[in-house]
Design an enzyme around this catalytic site. Structure first.
Site, PDB file in Angstrom:
ATOM      1  N   LYS A  14      -4.657  -0.403   1.590  1.00  0.00           N
ATOM      2  CA  LYS A  14      -5.532  -0.089   0.440  1.00  0.00           C
ATOM      3  C   LYS A  14      -6.958   0.234   0.875  1.00  0.00           C
ATOM      4  CE  LYS A  14      -2.219  -1.051  -2.499  1.00  0.00           C
ATOM      5  NZ  LYS A  14      -1.645  -0.154  -3.494  1.00  0.00           N
ATOM      6  N   LYS A  74      -9.272   5.815  -0.281  1.00  0.00           N
ATOM      7  CA  LYS A  74      -8.217   5.796   0.755  1.00  0.00           C
ATOM      8  C   LYS A  74      -8.210   7.147   1.469  1.00  0.00           C
ATOM      9  CE  LYS A  74      -5.774   2.814  -2.363  1.00  0.00           C
ATOM     10  NZ  LYS A  74      -4.977   2.911  -3.590  1.00  0.00           N
ATOM     11  N   GLU A 166       1.166   8.832  -4.365  1.00  0.00           N
ATOM     12  CA  GLU A 166       1.751   9.677  -5.402  1.00  0.00           C
ATOM     13  C   GLU A 166       0.762   9.838  -6.559  1.00  0.00           C
ATOM     14  OE1 GLU A 166       5.329   8.023  -7.056  1.00  0.00           O
ATOM     15  OE2 GLU A 166       6.421   9.876  -6.674  1.00  0.00           O
TER      16      GLU A 166
END
Ligand code: FMN
Length: 218
Positions: A14, A74, A166
């Protein structure tokens, strides 16, 4: 690294340490993972945009705005980010491209008719998805997800931290890279690098459904 160690080491990273970059030798192996992934009939319906520069990552981060902004840091702090794109359709040019590669790579040396059979098999599968199952884009996208799965495991075996992403606006990324003009569409991304000390997720135990919940042994 043992397989079970890699499976347990891998986790959805993360927070990346922005100061740490993947060595070139590792990047080459990651490219090999992407390129050597299996696909149905070897159709290889993919393209990969790999960002490692600040500018490149900023372009990819455009897909992580609004409700996807939880993924922005990220992308920006990872060493490398791979955008997995799927073909939206397979035309004759792509089929011939795959066939030519197979020939170049020496797969048809034993018997020339093997080349015709390879082409016909691929075309038959494609036509089944086109005319009977009517799910060509979905079928092609499944091949891309399969690639991403093996990519994640491979990265873990290389002791690289990664996170699949995603949560992206695919339409924005399609426009940013003019993907539709090339019969491509953005599907998902994987950010790669090294975990930051601050990553809350690194220390959490893995959680999965129980063995009895997911296996039927016959
Ligand atoms: C297809 C797919 C998409 C995912 N998308 C995201 C995402 O957008 N952002 C994120 O932080 N994690 C994402 N994840 C990570 C999952 O939440 C994570 O893999 C899952 O919770 C299991 O945890 P583990 O990977 O740490 O074992 C995604 C995972 C997969 C397989």
């Amino acid at each position: 690294m043992k397989l079970t160690d890699a499976l347990n080491r891998r986790y959805a990273t993360k927070a990346f340490d922005a100061t740490k970059k993947l060595p070139e030798a590792v990047v080459e192996q990651l490219f090999a993972l992407l390129r050597l992934s299996p696909s149905s009939t070897n159709i290889q319906p993919w393209h990969f945009i790999v960002a490692s520069t600040e500018q490149g990552k900023a372009r990819l981060a455009k897909g992580a705005g609004g409700s996807y902004s939880y993924n922005e840091s990220k992308i920006l702090n990872a060493s490398h980010v791979v955008l997995f794109c799927a073909r939206t359709q397979v035309d004759e040019a792509h089929l011939q491209n795959v066939l030519a590669a197979e020939e170049r790579d020496g797969r048809f040396t034993a018997k020339p008719e093997v080349k015709i059979a390879a082409h016909n098999t691929r075309l038959a599968y494609l036509n089944e998805h086109k005319y009977i199952k009517k799910d060509v884009p979905h079928w092609l996208e499944k091949q891309v997800y399969l690639n991403m799965g093996s990519f994640l495991l491979g990265a873990a075996l290389l002791e690289i931290d990664a996170v699949p992403l995603e949560g992206l606006d695919q339409a924005i990324l399609d426009a940013e890279f003019d993907l539709n003009s090339f019969d491509l569409t953005a599907v998902t991304a994987v950010a790669l690098g090294y975990r930051a000390d601050s990553d809350f997720n690194a220390g959490l135990p893995k959680s999965r459904l129980a063995v009895d919940d997911i296996f039927t042994l016959i």
